[in-house]
Design a protein around this motif. Structure first.
Motif, PDB file in Angstrom:
ATOM      1  N   PRO A 181       0.837  -1.207   0.000  1.00 51.81           N
ATOM      2  CA  PRO A 181       0.000   0.000   0.000  1.00 51.81           C
ATOM      3  C   PRO A 181       0.866   1.248   0.000  1.00 51.81           C
ATOM      4  O   PRO A 181       1.964   1.264   0.576  1.00 51.81           O
ATOM      5  N   VAL A 182       0.385   2.298  -0.654  1.00 48.57           N
ATOM      6  CA  VAL A 182       1.085   3.573  -0.664  1.00 48.57           C
ATOM      7  C   VAL A 182       0.112   4.656  -0.210  1.00 48.57           C
ATOM      8  O   VAL A 182      -1.087   4.410  -0.056  1.00 48.57           O
ATOM      9  N   ALA A 183       0.633   5.837  -0.002  1.00 47.44           N
ATOM     10  CA  ALA A 183      -0.198   6.967   0.417  1.00 47.44           C
ATOM     11  C   ALA A 183      -0.456   7.889  -0.761  1.00 47.44           C
ATOM     12  O   ALA A 183       0.404   8.072  -1.637  1.00 47.44           O
ATOM     13  N   LEU A 184      -1.651   8.454  -0.794  1.00 50.91           N
ATOM     14  CA  LEU A 184      -1.977   9.547  -1.696  1.00 50.91           C
ATOM     15  C   LEU A 184      -2.243  10.765  -0.828  1.00 50.91           C
ATOM     16  O   LEU A 184      -2.983  10.673   0.159  1.00 50.91           O
ATOM     17  N   GLU A 185      -1.650  11.889  -1.189  1.00 53.78           N
ATOM     18  CA  GLU A 185      -1.812  13.100  -0.374  1.00 53.78           C
ATOM     19  C   GLU A 185      -2.010  14.297  -1.287  1.00 53.78           C
ATOM     20  O   GLU A 185      -1.169  14.592  -2.138  1.00 53.78           O
ATOM     21  N   LEU A 186      -3.147  14.970  -1.102  1.00 59.08           N
ATOM     22  CA  LEU A 186      -3.466  16.157  -1.891  1.00 59.08           C
ATOM     23  C   LEU A 186      -4.265  17.129  -1.039  1.00 59.08           C
ATOM     24  O   LEU A 186      -5.206  16.722  -0.335  1.00 59.08           O
ATOM     25  N   GLN A 187      -3.885  18.381  -1.096  1.00 59.71           N
ATOM     26  CA  GLN A 187      -4.611  19.455  -0.420  1.00 59.71           C
ATOM     27  C   GLN A 187      -4.896  19.120   1.051  1.00 59.71           C
ATOM     28  O   GLN A 187      -5.983  19.337   1.562  1.00 59.71           O
ATOM     29  N   GLY A 188      -3.889  18.573   1.698  1.00 56.38           N
ATOM     30  CA  GLY A 188      -4.005  18.270   3.117  1.00 56.38           C
ATOM     31  C   GLY A 188      -4.819  17.029   3.434  1.00 56.38           C
ATOM     32  O   GLY A 188      -5.077  16.746   4.607  1.00 56.38           O
ATOM     33  N   ARG A 189      -5.195  16.275   2.423  1.00 55.73           N
ATOM     34  CA  ARG A 189      -5.977  15.061   2.638  1.00 55.73           C
ATOM     35  C   ARG A 189      -5.129  13.852   2.285  1.00 55.73           C
ATOM     36  O   ARG A 189      -4.435  13.854   1.260  1.00 55.73           O
ATOM     37  N   VAL A 190      -5.208  12.817   3.101  1.00 58.23           N
ATOM     38  CA  VAL A 190      -4.381  11.623   2.922  1.00 58.23           C
ATOM     39  C   VAL A 190      -5.286  10.403   2.847  1.00 58.23           C
ATOM     40  O   VAL A 190      -6.275  10.292   3.577  1.00 58.23           O
ATOM     41  N   ALA A 191      -4.955   9.486   1.945  1.00 55.92           N
ATOM     42  CA  ALA A 191      -5.685   8.232   1.836  1.00 55.92           C
ATOM     43  C   ALA A 191      -4.696   7.127   1.509  1.00 55.92           C
ATOM     44  O   ALA A 191      -3.603   7.369   0.986  1.00 55.92           O
ATOM     45  N   THR A 192      -5.082   5.900   1.817  1.00 54.11           N
ATOM     46  CA  THR A 192      -4.277   4.731   1.481  1.00 54.11           C
ATOM     47  C   THR A 192      -4.704   4.213   0.116  1.00 54.11           C
ATOM     48  O   THR A 192      -5.902   4.086  -0.156  1.00 54.11           O
ATOM     49  N   ALA A 193      -3.736   3.911  -0.719  1.00 54.02           N
ATOM     50  CA  ALA A 193      -4.036   3.431  -2.068  1.00 54.02           C
ATOM     51  C   ALA A 193      -3.588   1.990  -2.234  1.00 54.02           C
ATOM     52  O   ALA A 193      -2.446   1.633  -1.920  1.00 54.02           O
ATOM     53  N   VAL A 194      -4.511   1.170  -2.701  1.00 56.87           N
ATOM     54  CA  VAL A 194      -4.193  -0.176  -3.174  1.00 56.87           C
ATOM     55  C   VAL A 194      -4.024  -0.028  -4.680  1.00 56.87           C
ATOM     56  O   VAL A 194      -4.980   0.268  -5.400  1.00 56.87           O
ATOM     57  N   VAL A 195      -2.814  -0.219  -5.159  1.00 56.09           N
ATOM     58  CA  VAL A 195      -2.509   0.056  -6.569  1.00 56.09           C
ATOM     59  C   VAL A 195      -2.681  -1.231  -7.369  1.00 56.09           C
ATOM     60  O   VAL A 195      -1.937  -2.194  -7.182  1.00 56.09           O
ATOM     61  N   SER A 196      -3.681  -1.235  -8.235  1.00 55.16           N
ATOM     62  CA  SER A 196      -3.878  -2.413  -9.086  1.00 55.16           C
ATOM     63  C   SER A 196      -2.836  -2.405 -10.196  1.00 55.16           C
ATOM     64  O   SER A 196      -2.400  -1.353 -10.660  1.00 55.16           O
ATOM     65  N   ASP A 197      -2.448  -3.605 -10.614  1.00 54.17           N
ATOM     66  CA  ASP A 197      -1.384  -3.757 -11.603  1.00 54.17           C
ATOM     67  C   ASP A 197      -1.987  -4.213 -12.926  1.00 54.17           C
ATOM     68  O   ASP A 197      -2.326  -5.393 -13.097  1.00 54.17           O
ATOM     69  N   PRO A 198      -2.165  -3.304 -13.892  1.00 54.41           N
ATOM     70  CA  PRO A 198      -2.785  -3.699 -15.165  1.00 54.41           C
ATOM     71  C   PRO A 198      -1.960  -4.709 -15.941  1.00 54.41           C
ATOM     72  O   PRO A 198      -2.501  -5.512 -16.704  1.00 54.41           O
ATOM     73  N   GLY A 199      -0.639  -4.696 -15.761  1.00 58.92           N
ATOM     74  CA  GLY A 199       0.207  -5.654 -16.463  1.00 58.92           C
ATOM     75  C   GLY A 199      -0.063  -7.080 -16.035  1.00 58.92           C
ATOM     76  O   GLY A 199      -0.077  -8.007 -16.850  1.00 58.92           O
ATOM     77  N   LEU A 200      -0.299  -7.277 -14.735  1.00 54.53           N
ATOM     78  CA  LEU A 200      -0.582  -8.632 -14.247  1.00 54.53           C
ATOM     79  C   LEU A 200      -1.930  -9.142 -14.762  1.00 54.53           C
ATOM     80  O   LEU A 200      -2.107 -10.348 -14.944  1.00 54.53           O
ATOM     81  N   GLY A 201      -2.856  -8.227 -14.977  1.00 50.96           N
ATOM     82  CA  GLY A 201      -4.166  -8.646 -15.462  1.00 50.96           C
ATOM     83  C   GLY A 201      -4.252  -8.756 -16.970  1.00 50.96           C
ATOM     84  O   GLY A 201      -5.254  -9.253 -17.503  1.00 50.96           O
ATOM     85  N   ALA A 202      -3.212  -8.313 -17.697  1.00 53.26           N
ATOM     86  CA  ALA A 202      -3.259  -8.303 -19.161  1.00 53.26           C
ATOM     87  C   ALA A 202      -3.542  -9.672 -19.770  1.00 53.26           C
ATOM     88  O   ALA A 202      -4.297  -9.776 -20.746  1.00 53.26           O
ATOM     89  N   PRO A 203      -2.956 -10.772 -19.261  1.00 49.75           N
ATOM     90  CA  PRO A 203      -3.254 -12.073 -19.874  1.00 49.75           C
ATOM     91  C   PRO A 203      -4.733 -12.448 -19.840  1.00 49.75           C
ATOM     92  O   PRO A 203      -5.183 -13.240 -20.676  1.00 49.75           O
ATOM     93  N   LEU A 204      -5.487 -11.904 -18.908  1.00 54.58           N
ATOM     94  CA  LEU A 204      -6.897 -12.255 -18.799  1.00 54.58           C
ATOM     95  C   LEU A 204      -7.692 -11.817 -20.023  1.00 54.58           C
ATOM     96  O   LEU A 204      -8.753 -12.386 -20.313  1.00 54.58           O
ATOM     97  N   THR A 205      -7.200 -10.818 -20.742  1.00 55.60           N
ATOM     98  CA  THR A 205      -7.911 -10.319 -21.926  1.00 55.60           C
ATOM     99  C   THR A 205      -7.147 -10.603 -23.218  1.00 55.60           C
ATOM    100  O   THR A 205      -7.528 -10.099 -24.273  1.00 55.60           O
ATOM    101  N   ALA A 206      -6.096 -11.398 -23.140  1.00 52.35           N
ATOM    102  CA  ALA A 206      -5.280 -11.685 -24.327  1.00 52.35           C
ATOM    103  C   ALA A 206      -6.048 -12.554 -25.319  1.00 52.35           C
ATOM    104  O   ALA A 206      -6.977 -13.284 -24.949  1.00 52.35           O
TER     105      ALA A 206
END
Length: 625
Positions: A305-330
């Motif tokens: 998990p990473v942090a997103l921070e903008l205008q004094g607001r912070v949230a936790t981000a779960v970053v999805s990986d489009p490369g790992l999902g690419a074979p599903l649509t190949a």
């Protein structure tokens, strides 16, 4: 999806043409990085040969016409050498090149299969210290299912069938209740699915499957229909984002019989403004597409998990990986797609096998996956020695946040995003919303036409409406509100062109209303006249039960004559004009001043005639002489 030394699996290979005489199986050296892995999927960068075996086609069994069953076995180090097995003893991902050859040894066709080999640790200990946590997110969303005319959309209904796009996914999930996934059902989709299944029994099996899957996995709340939040905010619909999210959460909670935690969201496209809006709406955990973030320089796959921070607001981000999902649509066979998907996850697991890490994969919107692909991918996660499927909440609880060299949390930045225009303009939307408010004040909030109008407002803002055809569909959704309004207003009538006579200075004008709706309505009546006065006020709210209702309005005249009176009937909030009619008021009342002047004039004339008569008689004799 994986083999240990000494084990074997069968690969079904389709053989086209009659020139092929054997299958050559070439195992290349183990892959050391994800970059190498992705290159080998297209046959590039295969590296040196680790081992190879060959099988005559004539000796291989067939599973169906045009196919052969190819055994892929790994040599057991403790057993005698088997020439039909590959000697691959190291844990890793091996690119396996399968070649069809003719009698002269020429390659006729070939493809690469990533084979995951997992050797047990010393004395049977686990191969890796920490399995890779895999959060697989499944959006189960269709376009709005009900057309503006109230009929089901045939294309969406087909997706909900057991053999349809969503029906197939629901069946696969229901068949693997032991594999945790995270579901993001569209509230409108699930609502329509439930309602349509009551009318169409063919939808019942797929609905039962999706309900079973929803009952065993984490469910994410979301907007009532798919929306592009940056587009709505940039287009002047910021206030509607909260309404979409609230209705979605309420709808899902009602259908599932439980309260959903809205703090975790799969928002789709995200920019700075949408991030701030979501954070202000108490969403503090976002599943964000990796392509939406500014790239970071790392030789390893980001897997925390990473942090997103903008205008004094912070949230936790779960970053999805489009490369790992690419074979599903190949554009490959279902079995090969599933194998590439699982091998890619295993590749990330082996990057740091003794560190707690995790990745997230989000199925693409509109994903149409064949059942064999889903079944193979889900089955491949079951008991995998390198992978641990978890739901998003578990992923966040188990995988520690990413930190920099100084120990501070890693903060990622959003890439700039240019959102498309919303499907309707704010002016059009606000006009429809105001008219719906007028209808609500007229017939009450509990009427089904109000619910239909509220739903139309939400659907009109869907990101499903793209291009000119999409804008027309959005306009048609808002047109549902006007249809309901016209239906109600056509059943309310006020007499036109009547005449009322007043015989006194003050009196009541009776007005008869005809309410042909099936419920009591509430209206506002406004009176206007230059010659009449309204002691009780010129405006009055009136309750009209079904059928005829006569209401008296007090007016006052200060002169005789015929005067126009304009009577306007509107909704209480004056958003809707029901009818405006003109009534003629004839006043025969004469005031006290008028009577005094009339009598005085009569007495004056009488005296004048008397004096005139006497004067004529006095002068008459003189005229005779």
């Amino acid at each position: 999806s994986w083999l240990a030394p000494g084990e074997a699996a069968n690969a079904v290979v389709r053989v086209a043409g009659s020139q092929a005489v054997d299958v050559n199986v070439v195992a290349h050296q183990v892959i050391d990085s994800r970059t190498e892995f992705e290159e080998t999927l297209t046959g590039d960068g295969l590296g040196s040969v680790a081992d190879q075996v060959s099988f005559p086609l004539a000796a291989l069994p067939s599973s169906e016409a045009g196919t052969v069953v190819l055994p892929l076995g790994i040599q057991d180090p403790a057993a005698l050498r088997d020439p039909a097995r590959l000697q691959l003893s190291r844990t890793g991902i091996y690119p396996i090149e399968l070649e069809l050859r003719d009698a002269e040894g020429n390659a006729l066709a070939e493809f690469v299969l990533p084979l995951v080999v997992v050797a047990p640790g010393p004395a049977g200990t686990p191969t890796v210290g920490e399995k890779l946590r895999v959060a697989w997110v499944w959006p189960l969303v269709a376009d709005p299912a009900i057309l503006p005319d109230g009929k089901p959309d045939a294309e969406v209904v087909a997706e909900l069938q057991a053999a349809g796009r969503l029906g197939v996914q629901a069946d696969a999930l229901a068949g693997a209740p032991d594999i945790p996934v995270t579901l993001a059902p569209g509230p409108e989709t699930l609502e329509a699915w439930t309602g349509l299944a009551r009318q169409d029994e063919s939808l019942a099996p797929s609905l039962a499957s999706v309900q079973a899957a929803l009952g065993t996995n984490q469910v994410l709340s979301g907007p009532y229909v798919p929306i592009n939040i940056p587009s709505l905010i940039a287009g002047g619909f910021g206030a509607e984002v909260g309404a979409e999210l609230a209705r979605g959460n309420e709808t899902l909670g009602s259908l599932l019989g439980t309260r959903l935690d809205p703090r975790t969201a799969l928002p789709g496209p995200t920019d700075a403004a949408s991030f701030v809006a979501l954070r202000d709406g108490n969403v503090d955990r976002l599943i964000v597409d990796g392509d939406a973030l500014v790239p970071m320089d790392s030789r390893l796959t980001p897997a925390q998990p990473v942090a997103l921070e903008l205008q004094g607001r912070v949230a936790t981000a779960v970053v999805s990986d489009p490369g790992l999902g690419a074979p599903l649509t190949a554009d490959l066979s279902p079995a090969l797609r599933a194998q590439q998907f699982l091998a890619g996850l295993a590749m990330v697991a082996l990057e740091q096998p003794n560190v707690v890490r995790g990745v997230a994969v989000v199925n693409p919107r509109g994903w149409e996956a064949p059942a064999p692909l889903l079944d193979a991918a889900l089955a491949g996660l079951r008991g995998h020695p390198l992978l641990d499927p978890v739901v998003v909440d578990q992923w966040l609880d188990q995988v520690p946040p990413a930190t920099g060299d100084d120990g501070a949390p890693v903060v990622r930045e959003l890439e700039p995003y240019a959102p498309p225009a919303p499907p309707v303009t704010p002016a059009t939307f606000l006009d429809a919303a105001g008219r719906l408010g007028g209808l609500r004040s007229l017939i009450g909030s509990g009427d089904l036409r109000i619910a239909r109008g509220d739903k139309a407002l939400r659907i009109a803002l869907s990101s499903a409406w793209v291009g000119g055809a999409g804008r027309l569909r959005a306009q048609a959704e808002l047109g549902v509100i006007d249809q309901s309004i016209d239906e109600v207003l056509s059943r309310i009538r006020v007499p036109v062109g009547s005449t009322v006579t007043l015989t006194a200075r003050k009196g009541k004008i009776p007005v008869t209303f005809l309410n042909e709706t099936d419920r009591t309505i509430r209206v506002k009546v406004t009176l206007e006249s230059d010659k009449l006065f309204f002691p009780d006020g010129a405006e009055r709210e009136v309750e009209l039960p079904p059928r005829n209702t006569t209401v008296g309005f007090t007016v006052e005249s200060r002169a005789s004559g015929t005067f126009p009176l304009v009577l306007t009937v509107t909704s209480v909030d004056e958003e809707l004009v029901i009818q405006s009619t003109r009534v003629r008021v004839r006043s025969t009342f004469v005031s006290g001043v008028g009577v005094f002047l009339t009598v005085g004039a009569a007495l004056f004339l009488a005296m004048w005639w008397l004096l005139h008569f006497r004067r004529r008689r006095r002068h008459a004799p003189d005229a005779a002489t």
